[in-house]
Design a protein around this motif. Structure first.
Motif, PDB file in Angstrom:
ATOM      1  N   ALA A  96       0.808  -1.221   0.000  1.00 50.59           N
ATOM      2  CA  ALA A  96       0.000   0.000   0.000  1.00 50.59           C
ATOM      3  C   ALA A  96       0.841   1.271   0.000  1.00 50.59           C
ATOM      4  N   LEU A  97       2.157   1.144   0.197  1.00 53.22           N
ATOM      5  CA  LEU A  97       3.000   2.329   0.280  1.00 53.22           C
ATOM      6  C   LEU A  97       3.183   2.971  -1.089  1.00 53.22           C
ATOM      7  N   PRO A  98       3.270   4.302  -1.142  1.00 55.36           N
ATOM      8  CA  PRO A  98       3.575   4.976  -2.414  1.00 55.36           C
ATOM      9  C   PRO A  98       4.923   4.519  -2.952  1.00 55.36           C
ATOM     10  N   VAL A  99       5.104   4.652  -4.259  1.00 53.12           N
ATOM     11  CA  VAL A  99       6.302   4.122  -4.904  1.00 53.12           C
ATOM     12  C   VAL A  99       7.572   4.784  -4.383  1.00 53.12           C
ATOM     13  N   LYS A 100       7.489   6.026  -3.915  1.00 58.10           N
ATOM     14  CA  LYS A 100       8.680   6.735  -3.462  1.00 58.10           C
ATOM     15  C   LYS A 100       9.031   6.453  -2.005  1.00 58.10           C
ATOM     16  N   VAL A 101       8.258   5.603  -1.348  1.00 52.95           N
ATOM     17  CA  VAL A 101       8.485   5.307   0.066  1.00 52.95           C
ATOM     18  C   VAL A 101       9.118   3.931   0.194  1.00 52.95           C
ATOM     19  N   GLU A 102      10.224   3.862   0.934  1.00 51.22           N
ATOM     20  CA  GLU A 102      10.925   2.590   1.135  1.00 51.22           C
ATOM     21  C   GLU A 102      10.575   2.027   2.516  1.00 51.22           C
ATOM     22  N   LEU A 103      10.274   0.748   2.557  1.00 50.33           N
ATOM     23  CA  LEU A 103       9.916   0.100   3.813  1.00 50.33           C
ATOM     24  C   LEU A 103      11.164  -0.378   4.539  1.00 50.33           C
ATOM     25  N   LEU A 104      11.255  -0.048   5.823  1.00 50.01           N
ATOM     26  CA  LEU A 104      12.333  -0.503   6.693  1.00 50.01           C
ATOM     27  C   LEU A 104      11.697  -1.410   7.747  1.00 50.01           C
ATOM     28  N   PRO A 105      11.935  -2.709   7.709  1.00 45.79           N
ATOM     29  CA  PRO A 105      11.171  -3.632   8.552  1.00 45.79           C
ATOM     30  C   PRO A 105      11.477  -3.548  10.047  1.00 45.79           C
ATOM     31  N   ASP A 106      12.713  -3.168  10.408  1.00 50.83           N
ATOM     32  CA  ASP A 106      13.075  -3.143  11.824  1.00 50.83           C
ATOM     33  C   ASP A 106      14.155  -2.094  12.054  1.00 50.83           C
ATOM     34  N   LEU A 107      14.540  -1.908  13.313  1.00 50.72           N
ATOM     35  CA  LEU A 107      15.488  -0.841  13.647  1.00 50.72           C
ATOM     36  C   LEU A 107      16.902  -1.094  13.109  1.00 50.72           C
ATOM     37  N   PRO A 108      17.447  -2.327  13.178  1.00 48.18           N
ATOM     38  CA  PRO A 108      18.770  -2.523  12.574  1.00 48.18           C
ATOM     39  C   PRO A 108      18.780  -2.209  11.082  1.00 48.18           C
ATOM     40  N   ALA A 109      17.754  -2.662  10.363  1.00 48.03           N
ATOM     41  CA  ALA A 109      17.678  -2.369   8.932  1.00 48.03           C
ATOM     42  C   ALA A 109      17.538  -0.875   8.702  1.00 48.03           C
ATOM     43  N   ALA A 110      16.751  -0.203   9.537  1.00 48.02           N
ATOM     44  CA  ALA A 110      16.567   1.240   9.394  1.00 48.02           C
ATOM     45  C   ALA A 110      17.876   1.984   9.623  1.00 48.02           C
ATOM     46  N   THR A 111      18.632   1.582  10.633  1.00 50.38           N
ATOM     47  CA  THR A 111      19.893   2.251  10.935  1.00 50.38           C
ATOM     48  C   THR A 111      20.882   2.097   9.786  1.00 50.38           C
ATOM     49  N   ASP A 112      21.038   0.885   9.295  1.00 42.96           N
ATOM     50  CA  ASP A 112      21.973   0.632   8.195  1.00 42.96           C
ATOM     51  C   ASP A 112      21.562   1.366   6.926  1.00 42.96           C
ATOM     52  N   ARG A 113      20.279   1.283   6.604  1.00 43.73           N
ATOM     53  CA  ARG A 113      19.820   1.855   5.333  1.00 43.73           C
ATOM     54  C   ARG A 113      19.881   3.384   5.343  1.00 43.73           C
ATOM     55  N   VAL A 114      19.430   4.008   6.430  1.00 38.38           N
ATOM     56  CA  VAL A 114      19.459   5.468   6.496  1.00 38.38           C
ATOM     57  C   VAL A 114      20.903   5.971   6.446  1.00 38.38           C
ATOM     58  N   GLU A 115      21.786   5.316   7.182  1.00 42.49           N
ATOM     59  CA  GLU A 115      23.197   5.706   7.138  1.00 42.49           C
ATOM     60  C   GLU A 115      23.741   5.571   5.721  1.00 42.49           C
ATOM     61  N   HIS A 116      23.426   4.464   5.059  1.00 37.24           N
ATOM     62  CA  HIS A 116      23.932   4.223   3.710  1.00 37.24           C
ATOM     63  C   HIS A 116      23.416   5.276   2.729  1.00 37.24           C
ATOM     64  N   VAL A 117      22.140   5.593   2.802  1.00 34.53           N
ATOM     65  CA  VAL A 117      21.540   6.551   1.871  1.00 34.53           C
ATOM     66  C   VAL A 117      22.112   7.948   2.066  1.00 34.53           C
ATOM     67  N   LEU A 118      22.306   8.353   3.317  1.00 29.96           N
ATOM     68  CA  LEU A 118      22.731   9.723   3.571  1.00 29.96           C
ATOM     69  C   LEU A 118      24.227   9.925   3.442  1.00 29.96           C
ATOM     70  N   VAL A 119      25.022   8.990   3.962  1.00 29.81           N
ATOM     71  CA  VAL A 119      26.463   9.246   4.028  1.00 29.81           C
ATOM     72  C   VAL A 119      27.307   8.117   3.454  1.00 29.81           C
ATOM     73  N   GLY A 120      26.672   7.065   2.968  1.00 29.27           N
ATOM     74  CA  GLY A 120      27.422   6.041   2.262  1.00 29.27           C
ATOM     75  C   GLY A 120      28.059   4.969   3.107  1.00 29.27           C
ATOM     76  N   GLY A 121      27.632   4.806   4.359  1.00 27.78           N
ATOM     77  CA  GLY A 121      28.198   3.722   5.156  1.00 27.78           C
ATOM     78  C   GLY A 121      29.108   4.216   6.239  1.00 27.78           C
ATOM     79  N   PRO A 122      29.718   3.287   6.990  1.00 28.67           N
ATOM     80  CA  PRO A 122      30.513   3.633   8.177  1.00 28.67           C
ATOM     81  C   PRO A 122      31.792   4.362   7.819  1.00 28.67           C
ATOM     82  N   ARG A 123      32.245   5.127   8.792  1.00 31.08           N
ATOM     83  CA  ARG A 123      33.528   5.806   8.627  1.00 31.08           C
ATOM     84  C   ARG A 123      34.234   5.891   9.970  1.00 31.08           C
TER      85      ARG A 123
END
Length: 315
Positions: free
Chosen positions: A288-315
């Motif tokens: 049911a989510l709009p095409v531009k919305v990405e689903l993050l199933p849990d907090l570990p996935a959310a943390t990894d994905r948001v970090e990756h999208v914004l800054v490209g991973g750990p540093r």
């Protein structure tokens, strides 16, 4: 132009890449036509397929956009960083930057800490509860402490006292201590890695707000700055908040299906502000989510994905 994709490498169609990036498929076609940031491969049926290098360039472009660059500037930056040549480097997938869970002796440490936390809460021993929470965060880290200790104990106590008044004070006491522990575990960032913040909020009428405190602490631990709204905001207030704070990304949490309204994303994304949109939690229906919305199933996935999208991973 070289592809940068090796034969046999997994590839993605336009629709999958669009959902991954949170843009419309037509936007990808425009970026291909205007800036040369399109797929390198075609199938026998001439369907366009994106290799990992193609997706990597687009993710670099999007990070530049989220930092305020124009579309042309962002495209130029992506091509400079990852030229389209045969040996173009491959950007790791989000799973490759995920943090391994701390060693836990096959769950022995989380189980032990959960039993001690539950015992302290049932005894209404505030000091012991605070010490148990501090120990869990210190030994396991915020994410593992949340998923292996805090959330299971909260859920168990909530189920135990649901529908009765006597004994519910245990759940309230533990909740207050958890809020305080998560706030203490959230470092104050003088120089976050992201120029624009991540806005974390619960959908209106969502009572379970604590996961957003855990996500904020986990992201801050990776030096990703957030704007956290622990109290659920009315839809109109949330929309104004997004426009005024100009976040690089918006994460909306919902545990219950009854309050997870996908139309909320249309309200918060009006205007010309570029923000990645994420739905987080078990309440959301992916279909049911709009095409531009990405689903993050849990907090570990959310943390990894948001970090990756914004800054490209750990540093």
């Amino acid at each position: 132009m070289g592809s940068g994709s090796s034969e046999g490498e997994p590839t993605l169609p336009v629709a999958s890449v669009a959902r991954r990036l949170g843009v419309a498929p037509s936007t990808l076609r425009t970026w291909d036509r205007r800036y040369g940031l399109g797929p390198s491969l075609h199938t026998d049926g001439r369907h366009r397929r994106y290799g990992s290098s193609d997706v990597g360039r687009l993710e670099l472009m999007q990070r530049a956009l989220l930092r305020g660059a124009s579309t042309a500037e962002a495209a130029r930056y992506a091509l400079e960083q990852m030229p389209r040549v045969e040996a173009a480097p491959v950007v790791p997938e989000p799973a490759a930057v995920a943090r391994p869970a701390p060693p836990s002796d096959d769950g022995e440490v989380p189980s032990r800490l959960a039993r001690r936390l539950s015992t302290a809460a049932l005894a209404m021993d505030v000091g012991a509860v605070q010490r148990m929470l501090a120990d869990a965060v210190h030994e396991l880290g915020v994410l593992a402490a949340w998923s292996g200790v805090i959330d299971p104990v909260l859920s168990a106590l909530g189920a135990r006292w649901r529908g009765v008044h006597a004994g519910a004070e245990v759940e309230y006491l533990l909740a207050e201590c958890v809020y305080a522990a998560l706030v203490r575990a959230t470092p104050v960032l003088n120089e976050p890695r992201n120029q624009r913040p991540v806005l974390l909020a619960c959908v209106p009428e969502e009572r379970d707000t604590m996961p957003m405190y855990a996500l904020s602490a986990a992201l801050a631990g990776r030096r990703v700055g957030t704007h956290l709204f622990g109290v659920p905001l009315p839809a109109e207030v949330l929309a104004v908040t997004v426009r005024r704070s100009a976040p690089a990304a918006v994460v909306l949490w919902a545990r219950r299906r009854a309050v997870a309204d996908p139309r909320l994303f249309a309200r918060v994304s009006r205007g010309r502000q570029r923000s990645r949109l994420f739905a987080c939690g078990p309440g959301w229906d992916a279909a049911a989510l709009p095409v531009k919305v990405e689903l993050l199933p849990d907090l570990p996935a959310a943390t990894d994905r948001v970090e990756h999208v914004l800054v490209g991973g750990p540093r």
